[in-house]
Write an enzyme that holds these catalytic residues in place. Structure first.
Site, PDB file in Angstrom:
ATOM      1  N   ASN A  13      -6.391   1.815  -8.337  1.00 57.34           N
ATOM      2  CA  ASN A  13      -5.936   0.753  -9.233  1.00 57.34           C
ATOM      3  C   ASN A  13      -6.143  -0.614  -8.616  1.00 57.34           C
ATOM      4  OD1 ASN A  13      -4.757   2.625 -11.154  1.00 57.34           O
ATOM      5  ND2 ASN A  13      -3.005   2.817  -9.779  1.00 57.34           N
ATOM      6  N   GLY A  40      -3.846   1.878  -5.632  1.00 62.72           N
ATOM      7  CA  GLY A  40      -3.953   3.235  -6.161  1.00 62.72           C
ATOM      8  C   GLY A  40      -3.600   4.218  -5.070  1.00 62.72           C
ATOM      9  N   GLY A  42      -4.214   7.442  -4.254  1.00 63.23           N
ATOM     10  CA  GLY A  42      -5.270   8.178  -3.563  1.00 63.23           C
ATOM     11  C   GLY A  42      -6.150   7.278  -2.730  1.00 63.23           C
ATOM     12  N   ALA A 251       3.011   0.813  -0.851  1.00 66.60           N
ATOM     13  CA  ALA A 251       2.036   1.693  -0.184  1.00 66.60           C
ATOM     14  C   ALA A 251       2.524   2.285   1.135  1.00 66.60           C
ATOM     15  CB  ALA A 251       0.697   0.991   0.032  1.00 66.60           C
ATOM     16  N   ALA A 252       3.816   2.137   1.446  1.00 66.67           N
ATOM     17  CA  ALA A 252       4.318   2.738   2.686  1.00 66.67           C
ATOM     18  C   ALA A 252       4.155   4.254   2.666  1.00 66.67           C
ATOM     19  CB  ALA A 252       5.780   2.365   2.891  1.00 66.67           C
ATOM     20  N   GLY A 253       4.477   4.873   1.517  1.00 70.46           N
ATOM     21  CA  GLY A 253       4.299   6.317   1.406  1.00 70.46           C
ATOM     22  C   GLY A 253       2.846   6.725   1.494  1.00 70.46           C
ATOM     23  N   ASP A 254       1.965   5.920   0.941  1.00 72.70           N
ATOM     24  CA  ASP A 254       0.534   6.214   1.019  1.00 72.70           C
ATOM     25  C   ASP A 254       0.047   6.108   2.457  1.00 72.70           C
ATOM     26  OD1 ASP A 254       0.611   6.412  -1.742  1.00 72.70           O
ATOM     27  OD2 ASP A 254      -0.050   4.349  -2.048  1.00 72.70           O
ATOM     28  N   SER A 293      -2.803  -3.717   3.941  1.00 71.99           N
ATOM     29  CA  SER A 293      -1.720  -3.565   4.918  1.00 71.99           C
ATOM     30  C   SER A 293      -1.904  -2.355   5.826  1.00 71.99           C
ATOM     31  CB  SER A 293      -0.375  -3.447   4.194  1.00 71.99           C
ATOM     32  OG  SER A 293      -0.286  -2.225   3.481  1.00 71.99           O
TER      33      SER A 293
END
Length: 313
Positions: A13, A40, A42, A251-254, A293
């Protein structure tokens, strides 16, 4: 010993971000600063792995618009292999509206765009890029029928599967859950899957037990600033997070998932893989944006050397 091959399946995204003093109340208008970042789930995960020195494949769908070109360029520049990506004529790339408060908290709304048109046949075609002894990572932003097909193929190809169930949605088959090697929810997602409110490591242990009942081989729950909890049929452990000043939790989890997958591909022992993933997530939240980041391997190594992390048995 060489690294194991790594491939990500998921969404891409364009993040349209507003940095605001605090998140608004319903009906309230606030002033904010607008920025745009490649994102996004993924894509973020694949970039996190690439920044650590891996060369992962990534499957997603993009529109043939300006956003799609920006997103593709970001992946290429990070070192992600893009030969499995489909750029689709006449379609619009996915986008996300992200509000980020000064305390790092966020609100996110997603228009999936081209991501929403992933079909089981498309995913099956992309699996030709999965190499022998590979680790595959999938997230739940993909259409559920496409996910179910990927998990079916896992049983035939025998790759190791990491599943990030975000955002949680119904429809994943019982057989699909049994194909999962590692399921990696955050606290909210763990609650949605198990109805156990995860507030600390003790409640995470209860949620992990229920997650294992769904069929995965192992559960790895992230608890934000507290750390992470791991459990399988034989062992369990909790690791506390690295203390940092939080700027943006987007995006910390990513970052965690991409780093965990990369660490497993680099054949690190399990506890070291989780510790490294926590370090990557910690560095991620000290900067604004999603892919922008994601830290480099050098920055992660410096953090790992400078701080110890507490394991709770």
């Amino acid at each position: 010993m060489t690294d194991r091959p790594l491939m990500f399946f998921g969404t891409t995204n364009l993040d349209i971000c507003f940095n605001v003093e605090r998140l608004p109340m319903p009906g309230e208008s606030l002033m904010g600063a607008l920025t745009r970042h490649p994102g996004g789930k993924g894509a973020n995960q694949a970039v996190a792995a690439a920044r650590l020195g891996l060369r992962p494949h990534f499957y997603t769908r993009l529109g043939d618009d300006d956003a799609g070109q920006l997103l593709l360029n970001s992946l290429t520049e990070a070192g992600v292999r893009t030969d499995a990506i489909k750029v689709c004529a006449g379609e619009v790339s996915g986008s996300a509206l992200v509000l980020v408060g000064d305390d790092g908290s966020n609100l996110i709304v997603i228009d999936p765009g081209a991501n929403s048109k992933m079909t089981p046949d498309m995913v099956e075609s992309a699996t030709k890029f999965i190499e022998r002894d590979a680790i595959v990572v999938a997230e739940m932003g993909m259409p559920i029928p496409a996910l179910n097909r990927l998990f079916e193929i896992k049983r035939d190809k025998g790759f190791e599967l990491i599943f990030n169930p975000a955002p949680v949605r119904p429809g994943l088959s019982v057989a699909a859950w049994k194909s999962v090697d590692f399921v990696t929810p955050n606290q909210t997602e763990a609650f949605e899957l198990t109805r156990v409110e995860v507030s600390d490591f003790e409640t995470a242990a209860h949620a992990a037990a229920k997650l294992l009942d769904l069929g995965p081989r192992a559960a790895l729950i992230t608890l934000g600033a507290q750390g992470a909890y791991y459990a399988d049929a034989k062992i369990s452990f909790a690791l506390r997070a690295f203390p940092v000043k939080v700027v943006d939790t987007t995006a910390a989890g990513d970052a965690f998932n991409g780093a965990f997958a990369a660490s497993m591909a680099q054949r690190l022992p399990l506890r070291e893989a989780v510790r490294k993933a926590l370090a990557v997530a910690a560095l991620c939240v000290t900067r604004r944006g999603a892919q922008s980041s994601m830290p480099t391997a050098q920055a992660v190594d410096e953090l790992l050397k400078s701080q110890t992390i507490v394991e709770l048995e």
